[in-house]
Design an enzyme around this catalytic site. Structure first.
Site, PDB file in Angstrom:
ATOM      1  N   ASP A 144       0.804  -1.212   0.350  1.00 18.18           N
ATOM      2  CA  ASP A 144      -0.155  -0.303  -0.345  1.00 18.18           C
ATOM      3  C   ASP A 144       0.472   0.987  -0.392  1.00 18.18           C
ATOM      4  O   ASP A 144       0.579   2.343   0.528  1.00 18.18           O
ATOM      5  CB  ASP A 144      -0.949   0.180   1.240  1.00 18.18           C
ATOM      6  CG  ASP A 144      -1.422  -1.331   1.783  1.00 18.18           C
ATOM      7  OD1 ASP A 144      -2.039  -1.918   0.914  1.00 18.18           O
ATOM      8  OD2 ASP A 144      -1.650  -1.487   2.470  1.00 18.18           O
ATOM      9  N   GLU A 196     -11.878  -0.058  -2.438  1.00 21.13           N
ATOM     10  CA  GLU A 196     -10.557   0.536  -1.803  1.00 21.13           C
ATOM     11  C   GLU A 196      -9.789   1.795  -1.938  1.00 21.13           C
ATOM     12  O   GLU A 196      -9.544   1.824  -3.630  1.00 21.13           O
ATOM     13  CB  GLU A 196     -10.258  -0.771  -0.944  1.00 21.13           C
ATOM     14  CG  GLU A 196      -9.325  -1.533  -1.201  1.00 21.13           C
ATOM     15  CD  GLU A 196      -9.043  -2.952  -0.637  1.00 21.13           C
ATOM     16  OE1 GLU A 196      -9.609  -2.435   0.202  1.00 21.13           O
ATOM     17  OE2 GLU A 196      -8.416  -3.211  -1.428  1.00 21.13           O
TER      18      GLU A 196
END
Length: 362
Positions: free
Chosen positions: A50, A262
């Site tokens: 991420d 997301e």
């Protein structure tokens, strides 16, 4: 007439040619498998995922999550992503080695959090640096926290409470040209976005998809809120972002190749705002374009095609006149919860669309 050379050999040579090789004559057969990955990991001594990348004072800083082995069982709620701290990394140039600045914030440093320090982001204002991160509170509900440092490499000191009115996961911050800062957040399934109605957590929902709209209804979008001057609170009630198709109709919940899942990230190119995000179970990073930071955003296509591993999460940043995509995959471990971050150049075409990126060799 063209003769086959084997017919012209003397008998002894012919027997030697046709006979079986002895052990000393046999050569081992090597199987060469081509590396299917287009880009190498940029961090290999710890597992990272991420990646949120920003340029501060000419140097690039990366704020990823820190993957670790966990005793938590794998499930559709993401329990096996049981991260407990954050490291900050920096690069002096796109080809330089990465510096690990070590642990800058840990779970035990956050008074309100109970577990799962998921994907963070960072921002700078007036010489202070702000780390925004999701974590589950003592009631096991995802909130967004903020921690402050005097240096982009930390360490960061957490505020004692999460941002009031915040919820779900994957915060990212856009600094606009007018000096305003906007925080984007949200993630369905384990990210709990579907469990919030008008900013309030709905009790009694079980399973990763409970609370999601029917496939024929508009999909849930991430939310956006302008940050206050202190960068530690919202100056307004969060607003849901609408993602539309080219005809102006909302992307539907059943449109898994295009709907938001997301990892919302917004960057500005020219006078347009680009919202890029993960489609989750179809594993794309898609993007949509708007004229303002609140949208609505119109779907345009794919930024990043599927990587190895279930998750796909990214950031986009301009650095010394070029644009770069940071992302992760599982090249080093082969395990979805043990990932490694990567980078590659990103190209905006003349018409404003983005050249799709393929992380695996075709």
């Amino acid at each position: 007439m063209k003769h086959n050379p084997i017919y012209l050999m003397p008998l002894a040579m012919l027997l030697a040619y046709c006979g079986p090789k002895t052990e000393t004559q046999q050569e081992p057969v090597e199987t060469v498998t081509e590396n299917p990955f287009v880009n190498p990991p940029i961090v290999s001594h710890v597992y990272t995922a991420d990646p949120s990348a920003h340029v501060f004072d000419g140097k690039l800083y990366i704020y990823p999550s820190h993957d670790v082995e966990s005793a938590a069982a794998q499930d559709d709620m993401g329990s096996h992503f049981d991260m407990k701290d954050y490291h900050v990394f920096s690069m002096d140039s796109p080809s330089s080695e990465v510096t690990d600045h070590g642990k800058v914030l840990a779970l035990e440093d956050v008074p309100w959090a109970s577990r799962q320090l998921w994907a963070p982001d960072a921002a700078e204002k007036d010489g202070k640096y702000y780390l925004y991160y999701p974590a589950k509170d003592k009631q096991d509900v995802f909130r967004i926290g903020v921690a402050v440092a005097d240096n982009p490499a930390g360490p960061f000191k957490a505020e004692p409470e999460p941002i009031k009115g915040s919820y779900s996961i994957d915060p990212s911050v856009l600094k606009d040209a007018d000096g305003n800062y906007y925080l984007y957040a949200g993630g369905i399934w384990g990210g709990q976005l579907q469990r919030f109605k008008n900013g309030k957590y709905q009790e009694g929902l079980t399973g990763p998809t409970a609370g999601l709209p029917a496939d024929s209804l508009p999909a849930l979008g991430p939310y956006v809120a302008k940050l206050s001057a202190d960068m530690k609170s919202f100056s307004e009630t969060p607003k849901e972002i609408k993602i539309l198709d080219e005809s102006g109709n909302p992307i539907l919940a059943g449109d898994n190749n295009r709907r938001f899942f997301e990892a919302a990230w917004v960057h500005k190119y020219g006078d347009k705002y680009y919202l890029s995000y993960s489609t989750g179970d179809t594993h794309f990073i898609a993007y949509a374009i708007a004229d303002n930071p609140y949208g609505p955003f119109t779907y345009k296509g794919i930024v990043l095609h599927p990587v190895q591993g279930w998750t796909n999460h990214h950031s986009i940043v301009e650095w010394n006149g070029k644009w770069y995509l940071f992302y992760h995959d599982t090249e080093l471990s082969g395990e979805t919860h043990l990932r490694n971050i990567k980078m590659t150049e990103l190209v905006h075409k003349e018409d404003g669309t983005i050249e799709p990126i393929f992380p695996m060799k075709k």
